[in-house]
Design a protein around this motif. Structure first.
Motif, PDB file in Angstrom:
ATOM      1  N   ALA A  94       0.846  -1.199   0.000  1.00 39.37           N
ATOM      2  CA  ALA A  94       0.000   0.000   0.000  1.00 39.37           C
ATOM      3  C   ALA A  94       0.873   1.237   0.000  1.00 39.37           C
ATOM      4  N   GLY A  95       0.487   2.243  -0.769  1.00 42.26           N
ATOM      5  CA  GLY A  95       1.197   3.520  -0.738  1.00 42.26           C
ATOM      6  C   GLY A  95       2.646   3.398  -1.176  1.00 42.26           C
ATOM      7  N   LEU A  96       3.519   4.069  -0.425  1.00 41.93           N
ATOM      8  CA  LEU A  96       4.947   4.095  -0.718  1.00 41.93           C
ATOM      9  C   LEU A  96       5.731   3.531   0.451  1.00 41.93           C
ATOM     10  N   ASP A  97       6.758   2.771   0.146  1.00 38.54           N
ATOM     11  CA  ASP A  97       7.719   2.353   1.163  1.00 38.54           C
ATOM     12  C   ASP A  97       8.799   3.413   1.301  1.00 38.54           C
ATOM     13  N   ILE A  98       9.450   3.470   2.459  1.00 39.10           N
ATOM     14  CA  ILE A  98      10.724   4.183   2.561  1.00 39.10           C
ATOM     15  C   ILE A  98      11.754   3.354   1.805  1.00 39.10           C
ATOM     16  N   ALA A  99      12.495   3.989   0.915  1.00 43.24           N
ATOM     17  CA  ALA A  99      13.452   3.281   0.066  1.00 43.24           C
ATOM     18  C   ALA A  99      14.869   3.721   0.382  1.00 43.24           C
ATOM     19  N   VAL A 100      15.804   2.783   0.268  1.00 42.36           N
ATOM     20  CA  VAL A 100      17.216   3.031   0.538  1.00 42.36           C
ATOM     21  C   VAL A 100      18.025   2.547  -0.654  1.00 42.36           C
ATOM     22  N   TRP A 101      18.886   3.423  -1.177  1.00 41.68           N
ATOM     23  CA  TRP A 101      19.806   3.065  -2.238  1.00 41.68           C
ATOM     24  C   TRP A 101      21.231   3.024  -1.674  1.00 41.68           C
ATOM     25  N   THR A 102      21.977   1.991  -2.015  1.00 42.96           N
ATOM     26  CA  THR A 102      23.384   1.878  -1.639  1.00 42.96           C
ATOM     27  C   THR A 102      24.243   2.080  -2.884  1.00 42.96           C
ATOM     28  N   TYR A 103      25.542   2.336  -2.659  1.00 45.08           N
ATOM     29  CA  TYR A 103      26.433   2.740  -3.752  1.00 45.08           C
ATOM     30  C   TYR A 103      27.643   1.826  -3.823  1.00 45.08           C
ATOM     31  N   ALA A 104      27.927   1.320  -5.007  1.00 47.79           N
ATOM     32  CA  ALA A 104      29.130   0.516  -5.238  1.00 47.79           C
ATOM     33  C   ALA A 104      29.447   0.536  -6.728  1.00 47.79           C
ATOM     34  N   ALA A 105      30.726   0.653  -7.054  1.00 45.87           N
ATOM     35  CA  ALA A 105      31.192   0.624  -8.456  1.00 45.87           C
ATOM     36  C   ALA A 105      30.420   1.616  -9.322  1.00 45.87           C
ATOM     37  N   THR A 154      10.694  -5.259   6.302  1.00 42.91           N
ATOM     38  CA  THR A 154      11.422  -4.413   7.246  1.00 42.91           C
ATOM     39  C   THR A 154      10.489  -3.320   7.768  1.00 42.91           C
ATOM     40  N   VAL A 155      10.976  -2.523   8.715  1.00 47.65           N
ATOM     41  CA  VAL A 155      10.162  -1.428   9.265  1.00 47.65           C
ATOM     42  C   VAL A 155      10.028  -0.277   8.277  1.00 47.65           C
ATOM     43  N   LEU A 156      10.650  -0.390   7.101  1.00 51.21           N
ATOM     44  CA  LEU A 156      10.529   0.637   6.069  1.00 51.21           C
ATOM     45  C   LEU A 156       9.316   0.394   5.171  1.00 51.21           C
ATOM     46  N   GLU A 157       8.696  -0.761   5.295  1.00 55.77           N
ATOM     47  CA  GLU A 157       7.599  -1.148   4.421  1.00 55.77           C
ATOM     48  C   GLU A 157       6.268  -0.584   4.914  1.00 55.77           C
ATOM     49  N   SER A 158       5.455  -0.099   3.981  1.00 55.31           N
ATOM     50  CA  SER A 158       4.097   0.348   4.300  1.00 55.31           C
ATOM     51  C   SER A 158       3.118  -0.802   4.120  1.00 55.31           C
ATOM     52  N   SER A 159       1.944  -0.631   4.708  1.00 56.07           N
ATOM     53  CA  SER A 159       0.875  -1.633   4.598  1.00 56.07           C
ATOM     54  C   SER A 159      -0.462  -0.900   4.669  1.00 56.07           C
ATOM     55  N   PRO A 160      -1.566  -1.583   4.389  1.00 52.57           N
ATOM     56  CA  PRO A 160      -2.869  -0.905   4.514  1.00 52.57           C
ATOM     57  C   PRO A 160      -3.128  -0.367   5.913  1.00 52.57           C
ATOM     58  N   GLU A 161      -2.497  -0.973   6.926  1.00 53.05           N
ATOM     59  CA  GLU A 161      -2.696  -0.535   8.306  1.00 53.05           C
ATOM     60  C   GLU A 161      -1.696   0.536   8.748  1.00 53.05           C
ATOM     61  N   LEU A 162      -0.592   0.678   8.009  1.00 56.42           N
ATOM     62  CA  LEU A 162       0.464   1.594   8.440  1.00 56.42           C
ATOM     63  C   LEU A 162       1.191   2.165   7.228  1.00 56.42           C
ATOM     64  N   LEU A 163       0.942   3.449   6.952  1.00 57.49           N
ATOM     65  CA  LEU A 163       1.582   4.143   5.835  1.00 57.49           C
ATOM     66  C   LEU A 163       2.705   5.027   6.367  1.00 57.49           C
ATOM     67  N   ARG A 164       3.850   5.005   5.684  1.00 56.49           N
ATOM     68  CA  ARG A 164       5.039   5.709   6.168  1.00 56.49           C
ATOM     69  C   ARG A 164       5.436   6.819   5.194  1.00 56.49           C
ATOM     70  N   PHE A 165       5.882   7.978   5.755  1.00 56.26           N
ATOM     71  CA  PHE A 165       6.227   9.138   4.941  1.00 56.26           C
ATOM     72  C   PHE A 165       7.517   9.770   5.458  1.00 56.26           C
ATOM     73  N   PRO A 166       8.669   9.462   4.876  1.00 55.20           N
ATOM     74  CA  PRO A 166       9.931  10.062   5.320  1.00 55.20           C
ATOM     75  C   PRO A 166      10.075  11.481   4.787  1.00 55.20           C
ATOM     76  N   LEU A 167      10.705  12.353   5.592  1.00 56.34           N
ATOM     77  CA  LEU A 167      10.865  13.749   5.197  1.00 56.34           C
ATOM     78  C   LEU A 167      12.307  14.240   5.241  1.00 56.34           C
ATOM     79  N   ALA A 168      13.163  13.626   6.054  1.00 59.52           N
ATOM     80  CA  ALA A 168      14.541  14.102   6.175  1.00 59.52           C
ATOM     81  C   ALA A 168      15.420  12.974   6.690  1.00 59.52           C
ATOM     82  N   VAL A 169      16.730  13.116   6.470  1.00 58.46           N
ATOM     83  CA  VAL A 169      17.689  12.108   6.923  1.00 58.46           C
ATOM     84  C   VAL A 169      18.943  12.810   7.403  1.00 58.46           C
TER      85      VAL A 169
END
Length: 346
Positions: free
Chosen positions: A164-175, A186-201
């Motif tokens: 559901a909605g959007l997950d918090i996504a993480v990109w890693t870097y190599a080569a 993971t706790v970054l995943e959204s579901s119909p019961e819990l939607l997540r919205f990241p704003l800053a890091v």
């Protein structure tokens, strides 16, 4: 009697001087000095004692470096794509050795942001071209910005959730390649019961701290997601609607946001809500992260003019005006971007 009269006059004079020193108004304001740039500053990062300033003249990005002695130089910037040549700065991060940047400019038939990823040092910062589907295409969300960790750089953003909605996504870097990591399970995943919205890091020890808000069973709350270098965990912040910005130093993370239209300030990792001055924060008002100023955690906010807010009080800034879009501490200096200009505290 003459001596007594003189003593009374002297006492009155001392009282008046002390009253003048402790009165409000201009005497309580914090002084700032403008840093003259040739283009509008959009993002700041500390690279050791060097301040990295992401600027944008009329139609292209630049990076200006301010040394500890105040000297300004331009880093060589090498774009690799048409949108990289036109990018605005969405975020810059550094671990003192390597600089990572995220740029973006809207384009295409749908006017979506076309992202560019940059890496380098004070000599040269190069755009590393990525496949279109890395940050864009079907399922794409937004990029929040880069963050340096002990394990390497990360880019934080959002991506379409399998549930559901959007997950918090993480990109890693190599080569020279950015790769999105799975959020499912993971706790970054959204579901119909819990939607997540990241704003800053922000960096947090060996890892990172992401702040934002969530909707759980219809209830809105401020939330944080913490990466310790291996595992992501999450916590709900007490009595908060949204966490908007954060910075960690000396083992404590300072998170600022909004609660019922007012400023909210939490400290972690225990996530205690502090009592702060009564500062309004509207639903669409951004906040920048607090910084240590003369040993005191301090927030810069546009509240009837730029003001400095701590847990104990607030006072006006003498110089900066307009929306505060970036704050950074580099060396012994604290720098603020407000109203399209760069200012140094003190």
């Amino acid at each position: 009697m003459v001596i007594l009269a003189r003593m009374r006059r002297l006492t009155l004079a001392v009282v008046l001087v002390l009253a003048g020193c402790s009165s409000g108004g201009g005497n309580d304001s914090a002084g700032f000095t403008a840093v003259d740039l040739t283009a509008t500053p959009e993002a700041l990062a500390a690279h050791g004692d060097v301040l990295v300033i992401g600027t944008r003249p009329a139609d292209h990005p630049e990076v200006v470096l301010r040394a500890a002695d105040g000297t300004l130089t331009n880093a060589r910037l090498t774009p690799a794509t048409p949108y990289g040549r036109e990018a605005h700065w969405y975020g810059i991060s550094s671990d003192g050795a390597t600089i990572t940047g995220v740029g973006g400019e809207r384009g295409g038939a749908h006017g979506n942001v076309r992202w560019s990823a940059w890496t380098g040092d004070t000599r040269q910062i190069v755009e590393k071209p990525q496949g279109f589907s890395t940050f864009g295409g079907y399922g794409a969300g937004e990029l929040i910005g880069p963050v340096r960790t002990k394990q390497g750089p990360l880019i934080i953003g959002t991506w379409q959730s399998a549930k559901a909605g959007l997950d918090i996504a993480v990109w890693t870097y190599a080569a020279d390649t950015w790769s999105r990591q799975p959020s499912g399970g993971t706790v970054l995943e959204s579901s119909p019961e819990l939607l997540r919205f990241p704003l800053a890091v922000t960096p947090d020890g060996d890892g990172a701290l992401v702040v934002g808000w969530q909707i759980a069973s219809g209830a809105v709350s401020a939330a944080v997601w913490r990466f310790d270098g291996t595992t992501w965990t999450t916590a709900t912040l007490p009595d908060g609607d949204a966490a908007l910005a954060a910075r960690c130093w000396d083992g404590t993370c300072h998170v600022v946001g909004r609660s019922k239209g007012k400023l909210a300030w939490w400290t972690g990792p225990g996530w205690k809500k502090l009592t702060t001055p009564d500062v309004p924060v509207s639903d669409d008002q951004p906040l920048t992260a607090p910084v240590p100023l003369h040993g005191t955690p301090t927030l810069f906010v546009d509240h009837g003019g730029v003001r400095l807010v701590s847990e104990k009080d607030e006072r006006p800034a003498d110089g900066p005006s307009g929306e505060v879009v970036a704050v950074e501490k580099a060396g012994d200096g604290v720098f603020v971007v407000a109203g399209g200009r760069l200012w140094r505290a003190g």
